[in-house]
Scaffold this active site. Sequence first.
Site, PDB file in Angstrom:
ATOM      1  N   GLY A  38       0.829  -1.204   0.000  1.00 36.71           N
ATOM      2  CA  GLY A  38       0.000   0.000   0.000  1.00 36.71           C
ATOM      3  C   GLY A  38       0.861   1.250   0.000  1.00 36.71           C
ATOM      4  O   GLY A  38       0.455   2.297   0.507  1.00 36.71           O
ATOM      5  N   VAL A  72      -2.595  -7.860  -1.716  1.00 32.23           N
ATOM      6  CA  VAL A  72      -2.139  -8.557  -0.494  1.00 32.23           C
ATOM      7  C   VAL A  72      -3.072  -9.686  -0.068  1.00 32.23           C
ATOM      8  O   VAL A  72      -2.705 -10.497   0.782  1.00 32.23           O
ATOM      9  CB  VAL A  72      -1.930  -7.601   0.711  1.00 32.23           C
ATOM     10  N   ASN A 120       1.359  -2.429   5.423  1.00 32.93           N
ATOM     11  CA  ASN A 120       0.603  -1.183   5.584  1.00 32.93           C
ATOM     12  C   ASN A 120      -0.716  -1.166   4.820  1.00 32.93           C
ATOM     13  O   ASN A 120      -1.636  -0.443   5.195  1.00 32.93           O
ATOM     14  CB  ASN A 120       1.496  -0.018   5.121  1.00 32.93           C
ATOM     15  N   TYR A 144     -13.613  -2.738  10.683  1.00 30.64           N
ATOM     16  CA  TYR A 144     -12.271  -2.140  10.551  1.00 30.64           C
ATOM     17  C   TYR A 144     -11.535  -2.179  11.898  1.00 30.64           C
ATOM     18  O   TYR A 144     -10.372  -2.594  11.981  1.00 30.64           O
ATOM     19  CB  TYR A 144     -12.412  -0.701  10.054  1.00 30.64           C
TER      20      TYR A 144
END
Length: 259
Positions: free
Chosen positions: A14, A65, A91, A157
Amino acid sequence: MFASLKGRTAIVTGGSKGIGRGIAEVFAAAGVNVVLTGRTQADIDAAVAALSEHEGAVSGVAADVTSPEDCRRVVETAVERHGALDVVCANAGIFPSARLEDMTPDDLEQVLGVNVKGTFYIVQAAISALAATGHGRVIITSSITGPVTGYPGWSHYGASKAAQLGFLRTAAMELAPKKITVNAVLPGNILTEGLIEMGQDYMDQMAAAVPAGRLGSVADIGNAALFFATDEAAYVTGQSLIVDGGQILPESPEAIADM
Ligand code: NAP
């Protein structure tokens, strides 16, 4: 002073945008060769072009990823390009908003897939290469959201960011005999392209809630990550560092008003 990291090699997943790009820039300025990733080739190309003036060589690889094969390819590419891999910055992350009542299994799968499984896959892929250096470093971008705070719409999240810390404590133990450290940076509200798009009023409001009086910069996060990458941080593992300008400190809005 810290010993130079010049000539070392880091992967930043990222790294094509936002905080990852900031980490990539701080590392490249310190002379570290950076291989940055993302899924969007145009963003990778833009980041590589923007960071080309630094001492460390910056290049990119398009990779997702959530794919273990992609993660292995990124590691192989870094070693091919630079001869070794010293640092992995896990990241890459996403933060779509969904309230619990509306959240679909797909919403949940996506967030856990990128943020949690993506962290596992890039670290797993890199273990042998990191061990070969005798000073491997894994640096995870977690968040204050989840490990410390909550925010409506971000239960998935927050769970993913807390999961990264659960991962790092055991990973740090398993990898310690290989002289690999595993640590995390927990950013507060950081000024990225995404936040700028929310408008000046929103940014002013967010900054007013931070004791430091400003939003964080991507370099603030990059600098913390760089510390974990140093030789001097060899005895620091399994730890997380909050970088938020004191954002989590006020116990109420009145506490900020009284400053
Ligand atoms: P961002 O600007 O949206 O950048 C996210 C980066 O991750 C991009 O390079 C993106 O590229 C990449 N990415 C997303 N999904 C990916 C996937 N499946 N495979 C590979 N790369 C992927 O986000 P950011 O704000 O910099 O956030 C970066 C990290 O910091 C995240 O882990 C986030 O949780 C954390 N964080 C951010 C803040 C903040 O204030 N911004 C605060 C706390 C923590 P593509 O979309 O092209 O794949």
